[in-house]
Motif scaffolding. Structure first.
Motif, PDB file in Angstrom:
ATOM      1  N   LEU A   1       0.848  -1.193   0.000  1.00  0.00           N
ATOM      2  CA  LEU A   1       0.000   0.000   0.000  1.00  0.00           C
ATOM      3  C   LEU A   1       0.883   1.242   0.000  1.00  0.00           C
ATOM      4  N   ILE A   2       0.499   2.216  -0.846  1.00  0.00           N
ATOM      5  CA  ILE A   2       1.288   3.448  -0.917  1.00  0.00           C
ATOM      6  C   ILE A   2       0.476   4.686  -0.532  1.00  0.00           C
ATOM      7  N   GLY A   3      -0.854   4.558  -0.432  1.00  0.00           N
ATOM      8  CA  GLY A   3      -1.650   5.723  -0.069  1.00  0.00           C
ATOM      9  C   GLY A   3      -3.116   5.381   0.102  1.00  0.00           C
ATOM     10  N   MET A   4      -3.850   6.335   0.662  1.00  0.00           N
ATOM     11  CA  MET A   4      -5.277   6.168   0.929  1.00  0.00           C
ATOM     12  C   MET A   4      -6.058   7.179   0.084  1.00  0.00           C
ATOM     13  N   GLN A   5      -7.383   7.101   0.178  1.00  0.00           N
ATOM     14  CA  GLN A   5      -8.185   8.090  -0.529  1.00  0.00           C
ATOM     15  C   GLN A   5      -7.886   9.478   0.030  1.00  0.00           C
ATOM     16  N   GLU A   6      -8.191  10.476  -0.747  1.00  0.00           N
ATOM     17  CA  GLU A   6      -7.759  11.846  -0.463  1.00  0.00           C
ATOM     18  C   GLU A   6      -8.078  12.273   0.969  1.00  0.00           C
ATOM     19  N   GLY A   7      -7.083  12.861   1.604  1.00  0.00           N
ATOM     20  CA  GLY A   7      -7.271  13.418   2.933  1.00  0.00           C
ATOM     21  C   GLY A   7      -7.103  12.426   4.066  1.00  0.00           C
TER      22      GLY A   7
ATOM     23  N   LEU B   1       4.059   8.369 -15.891  1.00  0.00           N
ATOM     24  CA  LEU B   1       3.810   7.997 -14.498  1.00  0.00           C
ATOM     25  C   LEU B   1       3.031   6.685 -14.418  1.00  0.00           C
ATOM     26  N   GLU B   2       3.422   5.871 -13.488  1.00  0.00           N
ATOM     27  CA  GLU B   2       2.716   4.609 -13.234  1.00  0.00           C
ATOM     28  C   GLU B   2       1.404   4.895 -12.511  1.00  0.00           C
ATOM     29  N   THR B   3       0.365   4.109 -12.811  1.00  0.00           N
ATOM     30  CA  THR B   3      -0.913   4.207 -12.109  1.00  0.00           C
ATOM     31  C   THR B   3      -1.029   3.029 -11.144  1.00  0.00           C
ATOM     32  N   PRO B   4      -1.147   3.272  -9.834  1.00  0.00           N
ATOM     33  CA  PRO B   4      -1.245   2.157  -8.886  1.00  0.00           C
ATOM     34  C   PRO B   4      -2.605   1.471  -8.971  1.00  0.00           C
ATOM     35  N   SER B   5      -2.681   0.273  -8.418  1.00  0.00           N
ATOM     36  CA  SER B   5      -3.952  -0.452  -8.335  1.00  0.00           C
ATOM     37  C   SER B   5      -4.836   0.186  -7.274  1.00  0.00           C
ATOM     38  N   SER B   6      -6.151   0.113  -7.486  1.00  0.00           N
ATOM     39  CA  SER B   6      -7.117   0.662  -6.536  1.00  0.00           C
ATOM     40  C   SER B   6      -7.886  -0.489  -5.900  1.00  0.00           C
ATOM     41  N   LEU B   7      -8.016  -0.463  -4.573  1.00  0.00           N
ATOM     42  CA  LEU B   7      -8.738  -1.504  -3.841  1.00  0.00           C
ATOM     43  C   LEU B   7      -9.663  -0.854  -2.825  1.00  0.00           C
TER      44      LEU B   7
ATOM     45  N   ASP C   1     -13.144   2.125   2.922  1.00  0.00           N
ATOM     46  CA  ASP C   1     -12.233   3.116   2.346  1.00  0.00           C
ATOM     47  C   ASP C   1     -11.502   2.551   1.125  1.00  0.00           C
ATOM     48  N   ARG C   2     -10.993   3.458   0.304  1.00  0.00           N
ATOM     49  CA  ARG C   2     -10.221   3.088  -0.871  1.00  0.00           C
ATOM     50  C   ARG C   2      -8.732   3.225  -0.556  1.00  0.00           C
ATOM     51  N   VAL C   3      -7.957   2.256  -1.037  1.00  0.00           N
ATOM     52  CA  VAL C   3      -6.508   2.285  -0.858  1.00  0.00           C
ATOM     53  C   VAL C   3      -5.841   2.035  -2.206  1.00  0.00           C
ATOM     54  N   TYR C   4      -4.571   2.405  -2.293  1.00  0.00           N
ATOM     55  CA  TYR C   4      -3.839   2.266  -3.548  1.00  0.00           C
ATOM     56  C   TYR C   4      -2.560   1.475  -3.295  1.00  0.00           C
ATOM     57  N   ALA C   5      -2.223   0.602  -4.266  1.00  0.00           N
ATOM     58  CA  ALA C   5      -1.090  -0.298  -4.072  1.00  0.00           C
ATOM     59  C   ALA C   5      -0.240  -0.397  -5.327  1.00  0.00           C
ATOM     60  N   ARG C   6       1.050  -0.578  -5.112  1.00  0.00           N
ATOM     61  CA  ARG C   6       1.974  -0.868  -6.203  1.00  0.00           C
ATOM     62  C   ARG C   6       2.399  -2.320  -6.101  1.00  0.00           C
TER      63      ARG C   6
ATOM     64  N   SER D   1      -9.615  -1.729  -9.505  1.00  0.00           N
ATOM     65  CA  SER D   1      -9.004  -1.578 -10.832  1.00  0.00           C
ATOM     66  C   SER D   1      -7.511  -1.861 -10.726  1.00  0.00           C
ATOM     67  N   PRO D   2      -6.968  -2.688 -11.641  1.00  0.00           N
ATOM     68  CA  PRO D   2      -5.536  -2.995 -11.587  1.00  0.00           C
ATOM     69  C   PRO D   2      -4.707  -1.798 -12.040  1.00  0.00           C
ATOM     70  N   GLY D   3      -3.478  -1.738 -11.583  1.00  0.00           N
ATOM     71  CA  GLY D   3      -2.590  -0.653 -11.954  1.00  0.00           C
ATOM     72  C   GLY D   3      -2.123  -0.769 -13.396  1.00  0.00           C
ATOM     73  N   GLN D   4      -1.526   0.290 -13.878  1.00  0.00           N
ATOM     74  CA  GLN D   4      -1.000   0.321 -15.239  1.00  0.00           C
ATOM     75  C   GLN D   4       0.436   0.820 -15.214  1.00  0.00           C
ATOM     76  N   ALA D   5       1.224   0.282 -16.123  1.00  0.00           N
ATOM     77  CA  ALA D   5       2.611   0.701 -16.226  1.00  0.00           C
ATOM     78  C   ALA D   5       2.690   2.154 -16.659  1.00  0.00           C
ATOM     79  N   ALA D   6       3.855   2.744 -16.453  1.00  0.00           N
ATOM     80  CA  ALA D   6       4.066   4.142 -16.828  1.00  0.00           C
ATOM     81  C   ALA D   6       3.739   4.354 -18.293  1.00  0.00           C
ATOM     82  N   GLN D   7       2.971   5.396 -18.583  1.00  0.00           N
ATOM     83  CA  GLN D   7       2.583   5.685 -19.958  1.00  0.00           C
ATOM     84  C   GLN D   7       2.239   7.167 -20.088  1.00  0.00           C
ATOM     85  N   GLY D   8       1.979   7.618 -21.298  1.00  0.00           N
ATOM     86  CA  GLY D   8       1.617   9.010 -21.542  1.00  0.00           C
ATOM     87  C   GLY D   8       2.813   9.933 -21.467  1.00  0.00           C
ATOM     88  N   LYS D   9       2.536  11.194 -21.676  1.00  0.00           N
ATOM     89  CA  LYS D   9       3.633  12.160 -21.742  1.00  0.00           C
ATOM     90  C   LYS D   9       4.340  12.338 -20.406  1.00  0.00           C
ATOM     91  N   ASP D  10       3.619  12.110 -19.290  1.00  0.00           N
ATOM     92  CA  ASP D  10       4.246  12.262 -17.973  1.00  0.00           C
ATOM     93  C   ASP D  10       5.036  11.025 -17.561  1.00  0.00           C
TER      94      ASP D  10
END
Length: 221
Positions: free
Chosen positions: A12-18, A83-89, A26-31, A72-81
């Protein structure tokens, strides 16, 4: 968990905003790699299970924080930035609040096994690693880890005897002042194995005739 599983476990790398901590709903994010697995255990404080005889690490025992479902599963780094998108649980249930740094382990389907308690076909000799979730000693109807597993012929339903090491005492009746003797080991209870891994197993203390602790010897009954 085996050593390899711990190394690969998503984190886990972070929680929902705030929020700094998360609980049920609650929603959490994972790499890390989650694949198509839907349900996960959240755990922390994985401690090594060391063989009392060799001090080799046989696996890791972790404290479960709660259960989470992949949104939703995470996605590898893509786009102009780039940046990797972590998985949402979403946290389905919690025993404690989850936080950044906690890890994920795939939730296995619940298994219902039919078995009868029985002695091992071949003689088993080993040691108790520790009571489940720490502590030095335990008693009846509690759980202990042992340093024998599938590779050693352990099976669900195996019944084992636990032995407490005999104390060294001084023979006060001896003509030799300060002479010491080793008391014999004493049988301290019976265990029944209910979960088997490659190099370790978990057993229920079905009978206790005294304190049972890490380092105590186990044998076929």
């Amino acid at each position: 968990l085996n050593a390899g599983e711990l190394d690969r476990a998503p984190r886990l790398i972070g929680m929902q905003e705030g929020r700094h901590l998360a609980t049920t709903g609650d929603r959490v994010y994972a790499r890390g790699t989650v694949g198509s697995q839907r349900e996960w255990r959240i755990f922390r404080d994985a401690r090594p299970l060391k063989d009392p005889e060799t001090q080799a690490v046989l696996g890791y025992e972790a404290s479960v924080v709660g259960l989470a479902e992949l949104q939703s599963p995470g996605q590898a780094a893509q786009g102009k930035d780039g940046l990797e998108t972590p998985s949402s649980l979403r946290v389905l249930s919690s025993r404690r609040e989850a936080g950044a740094g906690d890890r994920l382990a795939a939730l296995e389907p619940q298994r219902f096994e039919r078995y009868a308690p029985h002695a091992p076909a071949k003689f088993i000799r080993g040691s108790i690693i520790a009571p489940y979730e720490g502590g030095r000693y335990t008693g009846g109807m509690s759980v202990v880890s042992i340093n024998r597993g599938r590779a050693d012929g352990m099976e669900v339903g195996h019944v084992l005897a636990a032995w407490r090491a005999g104390r060294v005492i001084e023979d006060v009746t001896s003509a030799k002042r300060g002479e010491k003797v080793q008391l014999p080991d004493e049988r301290s209870g019976l265990l029944m194995v209910f979960r088997v891994f490659d190099r370790t197993s978990y057993a229920l203390v079905v009978r206790s005739d005294g304190p049972i602790g890490g380092g105590d010897r186990i044998t076929s009954p």
